[in-house]
Design an enzyme around this catalytic site. Structure first.
Site, PDB file in Angstrom:
ATOM      1  N   ASP A  67       0.827  -1.213   0.000  1.00 61.83           N
ATOM      2  CA  ASP A  67       0.000   0.000   0.000  1.00 61.83           C
ATOM      3  C   ASP A  67       0.861   1.264   0.000  1.00 61.83           C
ATOM      4  OD1 ASP A  67      -2.023  -1.922   0.446  1.00 61.83           O
ATOM      5  OD2 ASP A  67      -1.861  -1.648   2.611  1.00 61.83           O
ATOM      6  N   GLY A  71     -11.270  -7.611   7.632  1.00 67.77           N
ATOM      7  CA  GLY A  71     -12.480  -8.279   7.188  1.00 67.77           C
ATOM      8  C   GLY A  71     -13.750  -7.749   7.807  1.00 67.77           C
ATOM      9  N   ASN A 119     -16.626   1.824   4.808  1.00 70.40           N
ATOM     10  CA  ASN A 119     -15.597   1.291   5.690  1.00 70.40           C
ATOM     11  C   ASN A 119     -14.492   2.337   5.780  1.00 70.40           C
ATOM     12  OD1 ASN A 119     -14.140  -0.486   7.284  1.00 70.40           O
ATOM     13  ND2 ASN A 119     -13.296  -1.630   5.559  1.00 70.40           N
ATOM     14  N   ASP A 138      -8.266   3.093   3.837  1.00 70.63           N
ATOM     15  CA  ASP A 138      -7.650   3.473   2.564  1.00 70.63           C
ATOM     16  C   ASP A 138      -7.897   4.929   2.193  1.00 70.63           C
ATOM     17  OD1 ASP A 138      -6.869   0.850   2.490  1.00 70.63           O
ATOM     18  OD2 ASP A 138      -8.114   0.283   0.788  1.00 70.63           O
ATOM     19  N   SER A 177     -13.674   0.556   1.023  1.00 74.11           N
ATOM     20  CA  SER A 177     -13.253  -0.754   0.545  1.00 74.11           C
ATOM     21  C   SER A 177     -14.481  -1.632   0.424  1.00 74.11           C
ATOM     22  CB  SER A 177     -12.224  -1.365   1.505  1.00 74.11           C
ATOM     23  OG  SER A 177     -12.830  -1.766   2.711  1.00 74.11           O
ATOM     24  N   PHE A 178     -14.301  -2.934   0.545  1.00 74.74           N
ATOM     25  CA  PHE A 178     -15.407  -3.889   0.561  1.00 74.74           C
ATOM     26  C   PHE A 178     -16.547  -3.320   1.432  1.00 74.74           C
ATOM     27  CE2 PHE A 178     -11.774  -6.155  -0.697  1.00 74.74           C
ATOM     28  CZ  PHE A 178     -12.065  -7.439  -1.119  1.00 74.74           C
ATOM     29  N   GLU A 201     -11.393  -1.523  -3.486  1.00 79.25           N
ATOM     30  CA  GLU A 201     -10.737  -0.776  -2.413  1.00 79.25           C
ATOM     31  C   GLU A 201      -9.638   0.110  -2.991  1.00 79.25           C
ATOM     32  OE1 GLU A 201      -9.362  -3.911   0.137  1.00 79.25           O
ATOM     33  OE2 GLU A 201      -7.469  -4.159  -0.932  1.00 79.25           O
TER      34      GLU A 201
END
Length: 627
Positions: free
Chosen positions: A61, A145, A181, A184, A201-202, A239
């Protein structure tokens, strides 16, 4: 304004005060050129806990900022060998090629973030930006997660810190009022100078919201505007947003990463892009699909894919390239991202790639990592030869292999009778026409690609590459692996031992001027027009002087010097150009049977060039790069 700090432009005016100074400049002033990269070892278990030797290892990242002449890279706390030290890793470079370890930005995970996430002790996906005179270092902490995530920010008056934690920017948890979420973070400055943050992200997808330029925090409550999402059929896997503004296109570009960054048994991370006239979207891909479209099937059709796992022949490939950042440095653009080596996908590495732009304003990523290359004017002589081609199929997010394509000097592809053909337009646009009657628009699929010089990381030599898109928005890559010698074409001759060029000393033009090695500078004393003689040998004429590469006195002994001399057609000026199994060449003087050789295997500027009996050393191997 751009999110990243752009390099300043400097104008260098050279005054040639004497013929001697002018001649010296031919050999000593270098433009940016391809460099042999540092030999950073892969899977370096000997230094698995020696942070000072990590260089490009354990980068995940990445985020970059240029301060003065130095590039600073901030990245996730990662350690392939065990528990990572929490604090945001920092590296630096002055050329985007050689990297050194600096240390950590923070002394562990800030308390509020750690408490919110239930004791998570690792910082993910930092972001660095300067607002006014203050540097803002964003960090995120997340229970992997889940939506239990926290974006915070620290400030400093210096890029190297120390950093003062300013606490929460945004946080999320299951059961709250949000779908986002808090992970990032990415900051972009719009065309009016207003800072914004994209993140997510997700789960809920990617959002964007306006920032307060004084505090660096959200200007208003709420999660902001949705700008990218994916369907539950692909686990909503999007993401790592990164937005840039390209002033020449007057458009914003949203880069995101699809699929899983970290599942080493199914590594399909890849980079997609959409663009918009507004910073809040909608962001559309090459085919006009909105990046928020979750109903299109298959979901791999959404987003213009410009980077994914790949492998050229002869070496391990790369898996999971992604979580990119984009750097504009003057007129040059770069994509910086992480990737995982095929032999052991637990190991992550920093990749820097030259980024080009298509004529219709789409970003294109080089198939090879950056080693100093610039986009400059090429000729059609560069095209003919065998290329490895990779088609970045949108439906295949695993490692994509290559196939060979032969581009003939006649303009045909494959064979002279083929209906497939190519065209070239300077400075570097190549079009490949593939005949597909009844299937392709106008019966031809057309790959429109940009060509540049590059370093071939798989075979460790300079070469040419291309990158572009076809009419369907599928990315096309190519790397040149061999080429016929074209009579009448002009070449650089690069020695394999040093990666320095065959050069006429001080740009001299007189008979007997010595020939030597010198760092590649793309000036006329390093150019050689190669012309076939009637007996099948070649002569090499330096266009700066009009004189030929010559064995002094027609000598045949080991160590006889090589020079330039008026073209006379004698055997001392004839060379057989012999292709070797590794794609390099030997230049053999037929009068002696001896080869063009760098004396004592020298690699320094000014190393002398001679003839010597054939051996297996790299001092006798040359790469011929057409110009």
């Amino acid at each position: 304004m751009l999110k990243k700090k752009s390099a300043s432009f400097f104008t260098l005016k050279l005054v040639f005060v004497s013929l001697i100074v002018s001649a010296l400049l031919f050999s000593s002033i270098a433009s940016a050129a391809i460099n042999q990269p540092p030999n950073y070892p892969m899977y370096d278990t000997a230094n698995i806990n020696n942070e000072s030797a990590w260089n490009i290892t354990n980068v995940h990242d990445p985020e970059i900022y240029k301060e003065g002449s130095t590039y600073y890279l901030f990245s996730t706390d990662y350690n392939v060998g065990g528990a990572a030290t929490p604090g945001i890793q920092i590296r630096k470079s002055t050329d985007l090629i050689n990297w050194t370890w600096v240390g950590y930005a923070l002394n562990g995970v800030p308390t509020a973030a750690k408490n919110w996430t239930g004791g998570v002790n690792v910082i993910w996906a930092p972001e660095i930006v300067k607002l006014g005179s203050t540097y803002y270092l964003y960090y995120c902490v997340s229970a992997f997660g889940t939506r239990t995530s926290y974006i915070g920010v620290a400030t400093s008056s210096s890029i190297t810190g120390p950093w003062a934690d300013q606490g929460e920017v945004f946080k999320t948890k299951e059961g709250d009022a949000y779908t986002a979420n808090a992970i990032d973070p990415n900051v972009v400055i719009d065309s009016a100078g207003q800072p914004w943050m994209s993140y997510g992200s997700f789960f809920g997808g990617i959002f964007i919201t306006k920032l307060n330029a004084t505090t660096g925090k959200f200007a208003a409550s709420g999660q902001g505007t949705l700008i990218a999402a994916r369907s539950t059929s692909v686990d909503r896997a999007v993401e790592a947003p990164n937005i840039i503004y390209n002033a020449s296109q007057n458009k914003y570009y949203l880069f995101v990463s699809y699929d899983s960054c970290c599942n080493t048994s199914n590594m399909t991370y890849n980079v997609r892009v959409g663009r918009s006239s507004s910073i809040t979207g909608p962001y559309l891909d090459y085919n006009g699909n909105a990046m928020t479209n979750t109903s299109l099937s298959p979901q791999t059709e959404v987003g213009t894919k410009i980077l994914s796992g790949y492998g050229f022949a002869g070496s391990d490939g790369w898996y999971g390239p992604g979580h990119n950042t984009i750097l504009q440095d003057g007129s040059s653009w770069y994509m910086i991202h992480h990737a995982r080596g095929e032999a052991n996908k637990d190991w992550t590495y920093l990749h820097v790639r030259k980024m080009l732009w298509s004529a219709d304003g789409w970003p294109l990523v080089s198939p090879e990592r950056f080693t100093g290359e610039e986009q400059r004017t090429l000729s059609s002589n560069v095209v003919a030869g065998t290329w490895e081609s990779i088609i970045l199929d949108r439906s295949n997010n695993g490692k994509i292999g290559s196939s060979n394509v032969t581009l003939l000097a006649s303009g045909k592809i494959g064979t002279e009778s083929s209906s497939n053909y190519w065209t070239f337009t300077a400075p570097g646009t190549l079009k490949l026409y593939w005949y597909a009657p009844g299937q392709a628009p106008g019966d031809y699929w057309i790959d429109t690609v940009q060509m540049i010089e590059a370093w071939d990381w798989e075979t460790s030599r300079p070469t040419y590459v291309y990158t572009g898109l076809n009419q369907s928005g599928t990315a096309i890559w190519g790397k040149k692996i061999s080429a016929p010698i074209l009579s009448g074409a002009t070449y650089k001759l690069v020695n394999v031992a040093s990666w320095k060029s065959l050069d006429v000393a001080n740009g001299g033009t007189a008979d007997g001027t010595n020939v030597q090695l010198w760092a590649d500078n793309n000036l006329a004393p390093q150019m050689w027009k190669v012309t076939m003689n009637t007996d099948g040998t070649y002569k090499l004429v330096n266009p700066n002087s009009g004189k030929a590469l010559d064995v002094a006195g027609g000598g045949t002994a080991n160590g006889t010097n090589v020079q330039i001399w008026t073209d006379n057609g004698l055997s001392a000026q004839k060379w057989n150009i012999s292709l070797q199994s590794n794609g390099t060449y030997k230049l053999i003087n037929p009068a002696s049977g001896k080869v063009l050789d760098v004396a004592n295997g020298g690699t320094a500027n000014g190393s002398n060039v001679q003839i010597w009996e054939q051996n297996s050393f790299d001092a006798q191997r040359w790469v011929l790069l057409p110009l």
